[in-house]
Design an enzyme around this catalytic site. Structure first.
Site, short mmCIF file in Angstrom:
data_model
loop_
_atom_site.label_atom_id
_atom_site.label_comp_id
_atom_site.label_asym_id
_atom_site.label_seq_id
_atom_site.Cartn_x
_atom_site.Cartn_y
_atom_site.Cartn_z
N LYS A 128 0.82 -1.21 0.00
CA LYS A 128 0.00 0.00 0.00
C LYS A 128 0.85 1.26 0.00
CE LYS A 128 -4.24 -2.09 1.49
NZ LYS A 128 -3.82 -3.49 1.73
C1 PLP Z 1 -4.46 -4.58 1.16
C2 PLP Z 1 -3.73 -5.86 1.07
C3 PLP Z 1 -4.11 -6.88 0.17
C4 PLP Z 1 -5.35 -6.78 -0.70
O1 PLP Z 1 -5.23 -5.82 -1.71
P1 PLP Z 1 -6.53 -5.27 -2.47
O2 PLP Z 1 -6.06 -4.13 -3.27
O3 PLP Z 1 -7.50 -4.87 -1.39
O4 PLP Z 1 -7.06 -6.39 -3.30
C5 PLP Z 1 -3.33 -8.03 0.11
N1 PLP Z 1 -2.26 -8.19 0.91
C6 PLP Z 1 -1.86 -7.23 1.77
C7 PLP Z 1 -0.67 -7.49 2.63
C8 PLP Z 1 -2.57 -6.04 1.89
O5 PLP Z 1 -2.19 -5.10 2.78
#
Ligand code: PLP
Length: 473
Positions: free
Chosen positions: A113
């Site tokens: 993120k």
């Molecule tokens: C947010 C997240 C996901 C999922 O990603 P999306 O964009 O919501 O599909 C998967 N793995 C981790 C570690 C995350 O923080």
């Protein structure tokens, strides 16, 4: 480039307007009015660019109301080697069996993120200062999103962050990551309740329109279009670092496997593919919460109630509905907003919709395949990857590796997106390997740092009062 709503009820808007908004006024999501096309020649010419310059090249097609010089300054401010730990920003880590990891978790909070959020911090500061405005970002988190938002917004002018987390429910490491931030514009609020209480409070506060407008309440949740746009970049980057130049011949293909929850990460892959990036397959991986796996297998979309959502050892994928999925359905419906609106109206009344007639298109037209993983799969995959390569992978990434394996094809690199580093989910690593997860040197001893957190009741008025007292002027 202007933006429309997936449900057709929004006048076209420039990027910087959708940047600061959540849902479109009709309840839909903002989508670009057309999809920019990148030629093979252009693609090849991007191979040697820095990540920041690649980001500029991709994003200038979407962020057209930001002058080019400014946009380049912003991408260079966001994607710096000192923030992401190396000049390449996103490294490739070879695994066995034709797979590699795309290292998206080298940023400040050790999860993918950061890739979007770091840029968002600069975009918010830039846009707010030009508008002479301020924003109070309110969110609820049980981990990755909240910390990525805080590290992106810390010290940014004109922005304050109010992040609610359930008291005592996060790991010591996650608490330390968030609560040790001492920046004055970052407010950690530990709510005496569970995550759903935090989310309900956020909904109630943002649902009070006069409060929202008067105190300029905003969000950086996963439906924010700018986050999707920023994520498109690393698919282009993954392609260029996993393939050889084509020298005028046919472009080489790659496949991506994406641990998925809210469908934000893989949606960016869908956009990259629609722009002309030669992606063979987009492999969607879920955990036991298999709403999306079920859709791509059956054509039926059936979000779950929160009581039906399992708490798993890949918790960032524990979702009951996939908030970004509507943007994919918009393309599946050939960008016919009336059809999308009808489907979501049906969802509201019947709880599901059936697109099984379109099933053949999922893979042949869009490259999507899917699979689900379980706790036992995660443990076995973490062990196997460690035995084969010495690498320790996090549980979400393990879901990706497990689901990707049957889709590997010879001669086509399979890039599994590494969505977090294992230290964030140390308990599962210990369960799988009987040893502690490796800790990056910069994170030694963070649990002992002084913490800055307010413990407040799970009460809407209490949170509002706190925002009024401490919010950006
Ligand atoms: C947010 C997240 C996901 C999922 O990603 P999306 O964009 O919501 O599909 C998967 N793995 C981790 C570690 C995350 O923080």
């Amino acid at each position: 480039m202007r933006y429309l709503s997936t449900r057709g009820g929004m006048a076209p808007q420039p990027f910087t307007d959708v940047l600061l908004e959540g849902l479109a006024p009709d309840g839909g999501l903002a989508v670009p009015e057309s999809i920019p096309q990148i030629s093979a020649k252009q693609l090849e010419s991007w191979r040697d660019l820095s990540y920041a310059d690649l980001a500029f090249e991709v994003l200038q097609h979407f962020l057209t109301d930001i002058p080019a010089d400014d946009l380049r300054t912003l991408t260079h401010a966001a994607y710096r080697p000192d923030v992401f730990g190396s000049a390449v920003i996103v490294p490739l880590k070879p695994l066995a069996g034709g797979m590699s990891l795309l290292g998206l978790s080298e940023g400040p909070t050790l999860a993918f993120k950061d890739m979007a959020m770091q840029l968002l911090g600069h975009l918010f500061e830039y846009t707010l200062s030009r508008r002479n405005s301020t924003l109070n970002i309110l969110g609820a988190t049980s981990g990755d999103t909240g910390s990525a938002a805080e590290y992106a917004m810390r010290g940014k002018k004109g922005v304050s962050v109010f992040m609610l987390s359930p008291q005592g429910r996060m790991s010591a490491f996650q608490r330390a990551q968030m609560y040790s931030l001492q920046d004055e514009n970052i407010h950690n609020i530990a709510v005496q309740g569970v995550f759903d209480d935090c989310q309900d409070i956020v909904k109630a506060v943002s649902g009070d329109l006069s409060f929202k407008i008067e105190h300029r309440i905003g969000a950086v949740n996963s439906i924010n279009w700018a986050r999707i746009a920023a994520q498109v970049v690393y698919y282009f980057h993954g392609w260029r670092i996993a393939t050889q130049p084509s020298n005028g011949g046919e472009l080489p293909q790659v496949s991506f496997a994406v641990p998925s929850g809210n469908f934000g990460n893989i949606l960016a892959g869908h956009f990259a593919r629609s722009m002309g990036l030669p992606i063979r397959r987009l492999v969607l991986a879920t955990n036991e919460n298999n709403v999306l796996e079920e859709f791509f297998r059956t054509g039926i979309y059936r979000p779950r109630a929160s009581a039906e959502t399992h708490q798993t050892s890949s918790p960032s994928m524990d979702i009951s509905k996939a908030s970004n999925f509507e943007r994919f359905v918009y393309d599946l419906m050939d960008r016919d907003a009336a059809k999308v609106k009808a489907l979501w109206d049906q969802l509201a009344t019947e709880g599901s919709f059936d697109l099984s007639l379109h099933k053949p298109e999922f893979e042949t037209r869009f490259g999507f395949v899917s699979g689900a993983s379980t706790h036992a799969d995660r443990l076995a995959t973490i062990r196997q990857v460690k035995a084969e390569t010495g690498l320790v992978i996090d549980p979400h990434t393990a879901d990706g590796v497990k689901v990707a394996r049957p889709f590997v094809e010879s001669g086509i690199p399979m890039l599994v997106l590494e969505t977090a580093l294992p230290i964030k989910f140390g308990e599962t690593i210990e369960e799988a390997l009987g040893e502690l997860a490796p800790r990056p040197p910069a994170f030694e001893g963070i649990e002992a740092l002084p913490q800055r957190v307010q413990i407040l009741d799970a009460d809407v008025q209490t949170i509002k009062d706190f925002i009024v007292k401490h919010g950006a002027a």
